[in-house]
Design a protein around this motif. Structure first.
Motif, PDB file in Angstrom:
ATOM      1  N   ALA A  10       0.919  -1.195  -0.044  1.00 37.60           N
ATOM      2  CA  ALA A  10      -0.013   0.083  -0.196  1.00 37.60           C
ATOM      3  C   ALA A  10       0.818   1.246   0.045  1.00 37.60           C
ATOM      4  O   ALA A  10       0.451   2.239  -0.788  1.00 37.60           O
ATOM      5  CB  ALA A  10      -0.836  -0.056   1.332  1.00 37.60           C
ATOM      6  N   GLU A  11       1.947   1.284   0.855  1.00 39.02           N
ATOM      7  CA  GLU A  11       2.900   2.391   0.889  1.00 39.02           C
ATOM      8  C   GLU A  11       3.614   2.793  -0.596  1.00 39.02           C
ATOM      9  O   GLU A  11       3.649   3.797  -0.885  1.00 39.02           O
ATOM     10  CB  GLU A  11       3.848   2.087   2.051  1.00 39.02           C
ATOM     11  CG  GLU A  11       3.272   2.265   3.344  1.00 39.02           C
ATOM     12  CD  GLU A  11       4.361   1.720   4.580  1.00 39.02           C
ATOM     13  OE1 GLU A  11       3.814   1.909   5.666  1.00 39.02           O
ATOM     14  OE2 GLU A  11       5.284   1.160   4.142  1.00 39.02           O
ATOM     15  N   TRP A  12       3.690   1.542  -1.130  1.00 35.08           N
ATOM     16  CA  TRP A  12       4.567   1.628  -2.432  1.00 35.08           C
ATOM     17  C   TRP A  12       3.368   2.284  -3.374  1.00 35.08           C
ATOM     18  O   TRP A  12       4.156   3.294  -4.189  1.00 35.08           O
ATOM     19  CB  TRP A  12       4.495   0.053  -3.061  1.00 35.08           C
ATOM     20  CG  TRP A  12       6.053  -0.243  -3.006  1.00 35.08           C
ATOM     21  CD1 TRP A  12       6.476  -1.504  -1.858  1.00 35.08           C
ATOM     22  CD2 TRP A  12       7.402   0.029  -3.854  1.00 35.08           C
ATOM     23  NE1 TRP A  12       7.799  -1.624  -1.945  1.00 35.08           N
ATOM     24  CE2 TRP A  12       8.284  -0.696  -3.146  1.00 35.08           C
ATOM     25  CE3 TRP A  12       7.327   0.761  -4.990  1.00 35.08           C
ATOM     26  CZ2 TRP A  12       9.579  -0.718  -3.686  1.00 35.08           C
ATOM     27  CZ3 TRP A  12       8.577   0.798  -5.437  1.00 35.08           C
ATOM     28  CH2 TRP A  12       9.898   0.051  -4.729  1.00 35.08           C
ATOM     29  N   SER A  26      -1.233  16.156   0.253  1.00 39.87           N
ATOM     30  CA  SER A  26      -2.245  14.999   0.351  1.00 39.87           C
ATOM     31  C   SER A  26      -3.208  14.883  -0.504  1.00 39.87           C
ATOM     32  O   SER A  26      -3.924  13.902  -1.020  1.00 39.87           O
ATOM     33  CB  SER A  26      -2.321  14.796   2.009  1.00 39.87           C
ATOM     34  OG  SER A  26      -3.060  15.811   2.274  1.00 39.87           O
ATOM     35  N   ILE A  27      -3.941  16.036  -0.509  1.00 39.73           N
ATOM     36  CA  ILE A  27      -5.273  16.022  -1.454  1.00 39.73           C
ATOM     37  C   ILE A  27      -4.963  15.604  -2.874  1.00 39.73           C
ATOM     38  O   ILE A  27      -5.554  14.957  -3.529  1.00 39.73           O
ATOM     39  CB  ILE A  27      -5.726  17.668  -1.520  1.00 39.73           C
ATOM     40  CG1 ILE A  27      -6.148  18.186  -0.030  1.00 39.73           C
ATOM     41  CG2 ILE A  27      -6.686  17.833  -2.669  1.00 39.73           C
ATOM     42  CD1 ILE A  27      -6.360  19.604   0.154  1.00 39.73           C
ATOM     43  N   ASN A  28      -3.851  15.971  -3.514  1.00 41.79           N
ATOM     44  CA  ASN A  28      -3.355  15.555  -4.675  1.00 41.79           C
ATOM     45  C   ASN A  28      -3.015  13.961  -4.873  1.00 41.79           C
ATOM     46  O   ASN A  28      -3.456  13.258  -5.676  1.00 41.79           O
ATOM     47  CB  ASN A  28      -2.427  16.406  -5.326  1.00 41.79           C
ATOM     48  CG  ASN A  28      -2.704  17.651  -5.862  1.00 41.79           C
ATOM     49  OD1 ASN A  28      -3.882  17.961  -6.166  1.00 41.79           O
ATOM     50  ND2 ASN A  28      -1.823  18.760  -5.753  1.00 41.79           N
ATOM     51  N   SER A  46      -3.004   8.213   6.523  1.00 42.91           N
ATOM     52  CA  SER A  46      -2.529   6.994   7.397  1.00 42.91           C
ATOM     53  C   SER A  46      -1.128   6.589   6.693  1.00 42.91           C
ATOM     54  O   SER A  46      -0.184   6.430   7.581  1.00 42.91           O
ATOM     55  CB  SER A  46      -3.307   6.033   7.843  1.00 42.91           C
ATOM     56  OG  SER A  46      -4.302   6.423   8.497  1.00 42.91           O
ATOM     57  N   LEU A  47      -1.374   6.398   5.350  1.00 43.07           N
ATOM     58  CA  LEU A  47      -0.269   5.746   4.686  1.00 43.07           C
ATOM     59  C   LEU A  47       0.978   7.036   4.450  1.00 43.07           C
ATOM     60  O   LEU A  47       2.185   6.445   4.743  1.00 43.07           O
ATOM     61  CB  LEU A  47      -0.535   5.379   3.477  1.00 43.07           C
ATOM     62  CG  LEU A  47      -1.298   4.016   3.305  1.00 43.07           C
ATOM     63  CD1 LEU A  47      -1.975   3.948   2.081  1.00 43.07           C
ATOM     64  CD2 LEU A  47      -1.024   2.856   3.870  1.00 43.07           C
ATOM     65  N   LEU A  52       6.169   9.038   6.439  1.00 42.36           N
ATOM     66  CA  LEU A  52       6.911  10.214   7.350  1.00 42.36           C
ATOM     67  C   LEU A  52       7.573   9.303   8.387  1.00 42.36           C
ATOM     68  O   LEU A  52       8.817   9.742   8.699  1.00 42.36           O
ATOM     69  CB  LEU A  52       5.995  10.998   7.760  1.00 42.36           C
ATOM     70  CG  LEU A  52       5.512  11.920   6.887  1.00 42.36           C
ATOM     71  CD1 LEU A  52       4.366  12.803   7.465  1.00 42.36           C
ATOM     72  CD2 LEU A  52       6.442  12.996   6.240  1.00 42.36           C
ATOM     73  N   ASN A  53       6.874   8.438   9.207  1.00 45.85           N
ATOM     74  CA  ASN A  53       7.763   7.591  10.409  1.00 45.85           C
ATOM     75  C   ASN A  53       8.919   6.954  10.074  1.00 45.85           C
ATOM     76  O   ASN A  53       9.709   6.685  10.718  1.00 45.85           O
ATOM     77  CB  ASN A  53       6.700   7.065  11.156  1.00 45.85           C
ATOM     78  CG  ASN A  53       5.660   7.845  11.759  1.00 45.85           C
ATOM     79  OD1 ASN A  53       5.927   8.998  12.251  1.00 45.85           O
ATOM     80  ND2 ASN A  53       4.382   7.430  12.090  1.00 45.85           N
TER      81      ASN A  53
END
Length: 127
Positions: A10-12, A26-28, A46-47, A52-53
């Motif tokens: 999902a992060e990919w 984030s909107i885009n 959340s992703l 970021l973390n």
């Protein structure tokens, strides 16, 4: 160079969008993922927070909006994932991987010629 953390599937999807833009809000990101997934905006955010973390993306704040950018290159992540895949599935044997793909997929003459060229170039740089 610091170690690159593993990135989930999902992060990919989020990273592909961030890599293809210099900076993106984030909107885009949500807008671009709308056609590819059924994720709600909160899921995408959340992703982004997970990325970021993991320190694979950074941000700049402009007014009330955050713009995200990659801290690691796509090439670095692809190399890491490729190595992990070969180790996990083929016990580290690139030869086994190539044989499996060559035997299970149709490979065109053009693809074969390109692979031969890549292997020859690799041989020259190492030998």
């Amino acid at each position: 160079m610091p170690e690159i953390p593993r990135i989930s599937n999902a992060e990919w999807e989020v990273m592909k969008i961030i890599w293809s833009n210099c900076e993106i809000s984030s909107i885009n990101i949500i807008q671009q993922l709308k056609d590819k997934s059924q994720w709600k905006p909160a899921t995408v955010k959340s992703l982004i927070n997970r990325l970021l973390n993991k320190n694979v993306i950074g941000f700049n704040k402009l007014g009330y909006e955050y713009f995200y950018f990659p801290l690691v290159s796509e090439d670095e992540c692809i190399k890491l994932e490729s190595k992990s895949f070969v180790n996990r599935v083929f016990n580290g044997s690139i030869k086994s991987m190539l044989l499996t793909f060559a035997q299970s997929e149709e490979i065109s003459e053009t693809d074969i010629a390109e692979l031969k060229n890549i292997l020859e170039q690799s041989k020259k740089t190492k030998g």
